[in-house]
Each structure stands twice: as C-alpha cells, then as structure tokens.
Scaffold this active site. Structure first.
Site: not given
Lengths: 299, 299
Positions: A166-167, A169-170, A80
C-alpha cells in the site's frame, strides 16, 4: 465466556490526536482497552485490549479505519523496525478459546483488512502459512523501504491482498501467539559476564529452552546484573523451570538469585502451575480454585 | 463486588425431604449453593454457599425457617458432636470483604436468629465475645444433652437470645473465620510413626505452626502414610511454609515427599502466594494477574 487479547502495534508514537482517534475506535467496538503505550523515539504505539472474539475482530477493523488514512510511512522514521501503518496484529487466546480459534481469527481478519484497505497481509507465528513466515523479524526484514522489492520475489507474496505495498500504509503482519511473559531474574552479583553466560545457556537461540528469549544486562544503579527474559509459551516452557535452570546455572558461578520479577501481566495459569509444581500437588484441577468455582456455579 | 461464603452445618443427614427444603430455602435467597454434603452416620449435613453479604444473610435466615421446625434434637443421635438443629454457622470473607465485615455479619445474623426463633446464639472464632468462646469445641462441649445445665453457669450465658436452650433446636454457634484449606502430604514410606512425629512437630496444639491442625494416618491401600492437615489461616500460615516444614521434618527420618493434595477448594490467593515465594517474585501485585486486570477494567 470467550476472551481474546489483541496487541496491535501502530507506526505512530507522537501525534496525540491520531492516538486518541485510534483508542476511541477500539473502545467503541466494545472491548476492554487495557493499555496504550506510545513511544515517541520508536514513533510507535502498542495498544492492548481484550474481549469477546467478535468484538475484538470489530475493534481491529475499526483501528485500521482510523490508522490507515492518518499514517503515511513515507514520512515516518523511528528507532523500531516497521513495515506498516498498522504494523503487527497478534491475537492471543486468554479464556474459553484455543490457539486454533485465534489462528482462524487471524486468517479471517487478515482477509478482511486486505479487502477493505488494499493492504497486503502476512500471517505470522502460529497463523503462519509457511515456516519461513513464523518469525516476525523475518517477515519484516527490509522494512517499509525495502518492501516493494522484497514483494517481487514469489516467496514473499502476501497471504492476502495486493502483491505490492500500500503506497502509504505498507503491509501488515497478522498472527496468533501465546501470551508473552516478561520475566527478569536479578542476581546477587555485578558480574555481567555471568548474566550473559546464563542468558546464553537458557535461551532457545543458543541451545536452551524452546520458548525463552534472554539477555544479560547490568542494573547499574543497584550494582547488580539481570537475566532479562521473554517467555513466549508458558504452557510448554513454564516459569518454574526457567527459574530453576537460571538458579542452577548461577550456582555454577557461585552466584545466588536475589529475586525475580514479572514485568506487566502474567496469566493466572502460569502462577497456578508454579505453585502446583513446587508443592508437588497431585491431581489438582482449576475447578478446585474457590474463585473459579464461584464464577462457574449458577446462582 | 463483595462475596461471603457460609458453611452451615445442620443436625439432619437422613431425611431427604428436610434437606431438599433447606437447600431450596438457601437457593431462593439468591446465593450460589456450591455443595450439599449429607452424612447419614453423623446424621448431619454441611451446606456450602456464597454470594453478596445481604443475600447470604437472607439465606441463613431462610435456612433457620426451614430447619428449626423440622429438626428435633430430642430425637437425634449421630456420631458427630452437636448442640443445635442448625449447629454451626461460619461466615468466611472471600472477595471485597474483610474479616471485620464477617464478624459484624455474625453479630447481626446471630441477634436476628435469636429474636426470630428464641434460639440462644454463641459467637465463636473471630466473632467470639470472649477468648473462652473462640474454639467451637469448647462452646459445644456437653452437646445438646448437657446444654441446659451448662447454660446455668454465668460464663455460658449466650451472646443473644434466651438463657436456656430451645426445647427442640438447642443452641447455635455463629461465627466468622478464614477459609479452611484441607491439605495432605503423602510420604514415600509406610512408617506411621514418622507421619505421626511430623504431625506433632508441625501442628499448633503441640508446638508447631499457629494455624495448622495435623495428624498422621495410614493410606493402607497404597502402603504409604500421610500427614493430613487443616490450614485454618492461609494468610498467616501459608501453604508453602507448611510444605517446606513437613519436607524438612521428613528428611530428618530419611523420608521424601511423594506428593501433596488439596482436598476440595483453595483460594486463588493461597496458590499465588506460593508461586511468588518459590519464584522469589519481588514487588508482585494481584493487579498483574491478567484475568484480574480483565475483570477490573471497564469495557
């Protein structure tokens, strides 16, 4: 009584301990956790919960507290598309709240998430700050792997939080939308071309009704075909109109409707509106429903 | 949660102090008093309330305590047939109770009323102890004035209480029935003969559907006619079937349906069943209604 539904999707569908921690965090906030649907091949889980707006807000923040430290998208792959550890957070008005209230909630919660976790947040659908961000697919295009580059363009500055991912957590999409109704109509034929032609005729993307997504598929085990749909705003594109249009299009090919089905949940109002339309009910109000009257009359 | 509705009719429609005392007695029992409809020309008042079975039982007993000493049928006359100070007491299953539960309630409450006030009680409709007592009209025939003579016949011994009328309060009919739906269909014509023919065709008494009472009337101010109906069991004779039959009969005379209307309240289930029938919904369950799911899921 005000009730908001929230259906966050997180990028974890395999580790039970992480899912348990997330479900626990949500429940402790005092909302009703209605459903948890992990999908290992998508490596993704959909939580459905509902409650008073303040508790829903608290539940979302608690979910971030649990999910952000536990999920690292640099080590994540699944079928997904996704761009964040907590990928999507939609707020849905159910009872005693308006869409405007849910848009305001999306903004507040989005700002708070960004401040607390340094996760960039994009507002989408009804909460979108610009038309190009309404569709989740557009916001998420490029996914986690393409996010750093995408965010360098001025047009993809986030609505809240840092201008880079975020490195681990995107980024997150936080928004507001109407309840989805998953609605399928089975046809008394095995002609897939007919189901596909009907889907093309009724769906928004190819010229049909504004709030319909549709595709034609085979139900091989039953030797029939289905028009499989998502109705994304049942107030503006009601179920009965979709049903009648599909039925008429099918008749054009000499095909009849075998039956229809609701997958999952449907708001009461969508059924009441259908009954009122077919029965040609004039001047009917929700206050005439016995159960509503019982709930709203003081003891 | 169990909810029973009760719609007692008392033979007082003029003295406000008596009506206030009765309404107060009902409310103090902890039920929800939904409606009070006095009719001065009928000299009769209909109370509608609902609540937990124990509280409904207490409310009925409190109503008798207030009404029996205050109403003397020897001084009563009005347009509506009646045989008792508290004339009729039906119990209606709404939520989490069966018809069998309501029949049991009618028996218990009937016995208690008879013991407490020496008022003879006849069980009617679903609670009837014999077929000849099902119809309220048959039980009440002869009214208060003919009651003493009627009760001398063995076949009209009451189910509970003395074998002769209470001197001032007469006798009561206590029973159990399904919720009534008052349902009218307006026709795009002013031909009263058409409305009357349709009423004759669809009503039970002249060969039509089992749980339909119907008559054809004129709506003079709008220059149209109406098929005015009571649906007495919406589970067995559903609204959509009545609508479709009336529509078909009207077509026979070249007449179309203008609109229909629900007068007063309708149970949610009657609307849901109509939506499911018209949409040909397969395998649909009440658990799929979002609001029901919210109410039944623990926080």
């Amino acid at each position: 009584m005000a009730i908001v539904e929230c259906i966050p999707n997180i990028s974890e569908g395999r580790r039970q301990d992480v899912l348990d921690a997330c479900a626990g965090a949500i429940s402790l906030a005092g909302v009703r956790l209605l459903d948890v649907k992990p999908d290992p091949s998508h490596h993704r889980t959909v939580f459905t919960f509902a409650g008073e707006p303040d508790r829903v807000r608290a539940a979302v923040l608690a979910l971030y507290d649990a999910a952000v430290p536990a999920i690292d998208l640099r080590q994540h792959s699944g079928e997904h598309p996704r761009m964040g550890a907590v990928d999507v957070v939609p707020f849905v008005p159910i009872e005693g709240v308006t869409m405007t209230d849910c848009v305001a909630m999306a903004r507040e919660v989005g700002a708070e998430i960004a401040a607390r976790h340094q996760v960039p947040v994009y507002l989408y659908e009804e909460a979108a700050s610009q038309p190009a961000r309404r569709n989740l697919e557009d916001v998420r295009r490029g996914e986690f792997e393409g996010l750093a580059q995408k965010m360098r363009a001025a047009e993809w500055r986030p609505d809240f939080g840092p201008a880079e991912p975020h490195p681990s957590a995107g980024a997150s999409a936080v928004g507001a939308r109407m309840p989805l109704i998953a609605y399928n109509i089975n046809l008394a034929t095995n002609r897939l071309d007919v189901a596909k032609k009907i889907a093309t005729a009724v769906r928004h993307s190819s010229g049909g009704l504004r709030f319909v997504k549709a595709m034609g598929i085979e139900l091989g085990d039953r030797d029939i075909v289905q028009v499989s749909m998502n109705l994304t705003n049942y107030e503006k594109t009601p179920v009965f109109r979709v049903f009648e249009l599909v039925r008429r299009e099918a008749a054009r090919y000499g095909v009849t409707v075998l039956e229809s089905e609701i997958v999952g949940l449907i708001p009461q109002a969508a059924l009441t509106a259908s009954a009122a339309w077919y029965l040609q009910l004039d001047g009917f109000s929700d206050g005439q429903i016995l159960e509503n009257k019982l709930r709203t009359t003081a003891s």
